[in-house]
Write a protein that holds these residues in place. Sequence first.
Motif, PDB file in Angstrom:
ATOM      1  N   THR A 107      40.822   1.772  64.811  1.00  0.00           N
ATOM      2  CA  THR A 107      41.460   0.968  65.664  1.00  0.00           C
ATOM      3  C   THR A 107      42.553   1.400  65.771  1.00  0.00           C
ATOM      4  OG1 THR A 107      39.858  -0.966  65.454  1.00  0.00           O
ATOM      5  CG2 THR A 107      42.376  -1.021  66.207  1.00  0.00           C
ATOM      6  N   PRO A 108      43.573   1.890  64.709  1.00  0.00           N
ATOM      7  CA  PRO A 108      44.955   2.480  65.186  1.00  0.00           C
ATOM      8  C   PRO A 108      45.032   3.708  65.867  1.00  0.00           C
ATOM      9  CG  PRO A 108      44.627   1.705  62.879  1.00  0.00           C
ATOM     10  CD  PRO A 108      43.078   1.584  63.190  1.00  0.00           C
ATOM     11  N   VAL A 109      44.408   4.735  65.161  1.00  0.00           N
ATOM     12  CA  VAL A 109      44.400   5.620  66.133  1.00  0.00           C
ATOM     13  C   VAL A 109      43.969   5.621  68.167  1.00  0.00           C
ATOM     14  CG1 VAL A 109      43.151   7.548  66.420  1.00  0.00           C
ATOM     15  CG2 VAL A 109      43.790   6.962  64.643  1.00  0.00           C
ATOM     16  N   VAL A 110      43.042   4.578  68.205  1.00  0.00           N
ATOM     17  CA  VAL A 110      42.330   3.867  69.601  1.00  0.00           C
ATOM     18  C   VAL A 110      43.245   3.749  70.274  1.00  0.00           C
ATOM     19  CG1 VAL A 110      40.754   2.775  70.794  1.00  0.00           C
ATOM     20  CG2 VAL A 110      40.439   4.618  69.510  1.00  0.00           C
ATOM     21  N   ALA A 111      43.905   2.661  69.138  1.00  0.00           N
ATOM     22  CA  ALA A 111      45.122   2.053  70.509  1.00  0.00           C
ATOM     23  C   ALA A 111      46.202   2.751  70.698  1.00  0.00           C
ATOM     24  CB  ALA A 111      45.976   0.579  69.495  1.00  0.00           C
ATOM     25  N   ALA A 112      46.385   4.064  69.370  1.00  0.00           N
ATOM     26  CA  ALA A 112      47.850   5.078  69.713  1.00  0.00           C
ATOM     27  C   ALA A 112      47.530   5.850  70.766  1.00  0.00           C
ATOM     28  CB  ALA A 112      47.735   5.754  68.748  1.00  0.00           C
ATOM     29  N   ILE A 113      46.080   6.141  71.258  1.00  0.00           N
ATOM     30  CA  ILE A 113      45.521   6.894  72.067  1.00  0.00           C
ATOM     31  C   ILE A 113      46.440   5.889  73.970  1.00  0.00           C
ATOM     32  CG2 ILE A 113      43.674   8.377  73.417  1.00  0.00           C
ATOM     33  CD1 ILE A 113      43.216   9.117  70.596  1.00  0.00           C
ATOM     34  N   LEU A 133      52.109  -0.231  66.476  1.00  0.00           N
ATOM     35  CA  LEU A 133      50.209   0.238  65.722  1.00  0.00           C
ATOM     36  C   LEU A 133      50.965   0.359  63.950  1.00  0.00           C
ATOM     37  CD1 LEU A 133      51.118   4.198  67.374  1.00  0.00           C
ATOM     38  CD2 LEU A 133      49.048   2.139  67.124  1.00  0.00           C
ATOM     39  N   ALA A 134      52.053   0.042  62.930  1.00  0.00           N
ATOM     40  CA  ALA A 134      52.444   0.069  61.664  1.00  0.00           C
ATOM     41  C   ALA A 134      51.692  -1.741  61.836  1.00  0.00           C
ATOM     42  CB  ALA A 134      54.014  -0.372  61.041  1.00  0.00           C
ATOM     43  N   VAL A 135      51.518  -2.830  62.837  1.00  0.00           N
ATOM     44  CA  VAL A 135      51.726  -3.669  62.002  1.00  0.00           C
ATOM     45  C   VAL A 135      49.974  -4.109  62.490  1.00  0.00           C
ATOM     46  CG1 VAL A 135      51.357  -6.311  63.687  1.00  0.00           C
ATOM     47  CG2 VAL A 135      53.227  -5.133  63.020  1.00  0.00           C
ATOM     48  N   LEU A 136      49.196  -3.085  63.734  1.00  0.00           N
ATOM     49  CA  LEU A 136      48.040  -2.893  63.421  1.00  0.00           C
ATOM     50  C   LEU A 136      46.965  -2.717  62.416  1.00  0.00           C
ATOM     51  CD1 LEU A 136      45.473  -3.256  65.390  1.00  0.00           C
ATOM     52  CD2 LEU A 136      46.197  -1.685  66.274  1.00  0.00           C
ATOM     53  N   THR A 137      47.724  -1.576  61.856  1.00  0.00           N
ATOM     54  CA  THR A 137      47.173  -1.002  60.089  1.00  0.00           C
ATOM     55  C   THR A 137      47.082  -1.513  59.385  1.00  0.00           C
ATOM     56  OG1 THR A 137      48.285   1.530  61.305  1.00  0.00           O
ATOM     57  CG2 THR A 137      47.779   1.271  59.654  1.00  0.00           C
ATOM     58  N   VAL A 138      48.513  -2.610  59.284  1.00  0.00           N
ATOM     59  CA  VAL A 138      48.276  -3.610  57.968  1.00  0.00           C
ATOM     60  C   VAL A 138      47.245  -4.301  58.744  1.00  0.00           C
ATOM     61  CG1 VAL A 138      49.476  -5.422  57.534  1.00  0.00           C
ATOM     62  CG2 VAL A 138      50.822  -3.233  57.849  1.00  0.00           C
TER      63      VAL A 138
END
Length: 754
Positions: free
Chosen positions: A374-380, A458-463
């Motif tokens: 999810t975090p990588v997909v959101a970053a892309i 992205l940091a928030v999403l990773t958490v």
Amino acid sequence: MPDLRMPLLAVAAWAGALGARWGGWWVPGLAIGVALVLAAAGARREDRLRTALGAALVLAAVAAVTTLRTEQLERSPVAGLAAEGAAVQLVGTVSSDPRRTEGRYGPVVVVRLDVTEVTGRGATYALSSPVLVLADPAWESARLGATVAASGRLSPSDGDDLGAVLSARGPPEELAAPDVWWRGAAAVRASVRASVEHRPDAQRALVPALVDGDDTGLDPALADDFRTAGLTHLLAVSGTNLTLVVGFLLILARWCRVRGRWLYVVGAAGIVGFVLLARTEPSVLRAAVMGTVALFAMGTDGRRRGTRALGVAVVVLLLVQPGLAASAGFALSVLATAGILLLAPGWRDAMARWLPRWAAEAIAIPAAAQLACTPVVAAISGQVSLVAVAANLAAAPAVAPATVLGLTGGLVGLVWPGGGRLLGTLAGWCVAWIVAVATRCADLPTAAIGWGTSAAALAVLTVVVVVIAGVGPYLLRRPATGLACCAVLVVGVLVRPPTPGWPPDGWLLVACDVGQGDALVLNAGAHAAVVVDAGPDPAAVDACLDRLEITTVPLLVLTHFHADHVDGTAGVLDGRTVGTVESTRLQDPPAGVARVEALADPAPAPYGSVRQVGQVSLQALWPPPDSPTTGPGDGSTANDASVVLLVEVQGVRILLTGDLEPAGQAALARAYPGLSVDVLKVPHHGSRYQDQDWLLSLGARIALVSVGEDNDYGHPAASTLEPLEDTGARVLRTDLDGDVAVIEDGDGLSVGTR
């Protein structure tokens, strides 16, 4: 418990590659120093220190390889000639399939060469260096694995895995044919395509994509639906493909009474054959390795063996191809595999307390893979798919038969075309179900939610992902909490959340944030709008229109046929009633014209006449009725043929200029002297090429720039924006402000941003 020692070494390898890539030569030295310190202290806590020492040594090795690879590329003769912009002759091996794309000035074929000889500036060098070739359509005939000679001009490359970029002159000269295995792989790929040639367009494109990653001819709108539904991995070569193909071969081998070590031979042959079929590009090699890891995980003690195999695979891949460390595709492959190995078993066991084990496993595997990615997909993509788990669960039963039947159809078609077409039909039926799942899921009200791509977002999403991964088994072990989680997700997908304050009351015009392109929406009444251009991405313009609650588009105007103005057309049409479609007279570039004509039947915008569409009054000021309908394929010519609209909504005058160039602007100034407006859509994304006197003479109070963040064109230019600001105009940009609305609420003209 999984063995995490090899995954820790993989993390160290990844850190070494990224550190050397972004940190420089000192990273390997620092890592070696750390390793020596750990070795000196290794007499105590032997086990922990042994792992730490191994991690430091792996980090140092990968960092050293990365540094050496970078130095080799930067100091090669190809890079030196590229820095001088030299004209050269090259000899090399074609290492990728030619891919046609739309460039700024017409179609461009992109292909990679492994160059073995280069001649330039009076000298000839023997070497080995990858070069990206940008060429005309004559290069589409270049065969993978062939040795070719080419000429052109070199320029430096932005990619760390390339020595240079060659702007080729003329077609390639084939010096040696591809080896027999490349010719065989090409024959199978052609046979797979032939086996589904009689099927509908979506099936004809998707069966080869599932089997060997050949997505030629895939409809961009359908690809966007797959992206929204979290099914993009089915459109490219992934570890799943290899697992299915090799697993099928192993089943056949067992039926033929192959046992023992011979099964490993069959599996190895299947992996090699798959790589040849899908091409030996880095993405394919990555997928093959991840698929092999999945095969390890299928055996006894799969979790422990799988994590070990994953760690070894990452270390080996980064030693061979250190550039993969910065590849989003590599990160997605590793994270998905890690999610399946580390998260899925716990989730499966929790749900197996109240669900059949097969159902628990079917849910846990796609959920764990999707969560890890999810975090990588959101970053892309800037969005998080909420339907991905359900979509993958629904599509999964059809993926294996579609892949196996498609491959078998290609193999059978080599000797019996009729049998190949029969199997291709069966594969097409399976693919039809996958297409239905993707399109239905993408059409749900909240199939995906927008998410920022900033470091903080992205940091928030990773958490959030880490928290969900940790509490997931505890929530899923009881039917009440497990079903409650499912219910919350279902409601979230089916009910569109409100966007407070958007659209703003009294909005007249919205410039949609669609990246590097134009998409402008004029308020024509309740839930109705005139749309001018559709941007480059169907999802982006569709989402913008959804936010504005637009269900009817009585008029769609496409100012010209460049991709950044028309590729999103399918997003405008998706789920809306669309009336007339108009465009410029100039039918250029042909690829853009073909994309639009596949979806609609555009008519030339009528010159000069004033029309009323709802509360929108509009007049086409350009191009004139005697302008050409065919062009030389020159990007500037197509820009200068942009439809220019003078619009009036509730007494506010708006000028929409497409990508009009200085020559067209000057002609417009002569045709309409004294023209003045309240709102100006700055031509050509704020390019520095403007007729500045004409722009300033319009007297606009608000200037809108539709532009993509960090684009490669240098748009917008300060030399264009600063003079407008000096006149007192308020300048807003979609790359900084998002969707921008022009508002008339009774207190005068204002703007709102989202």
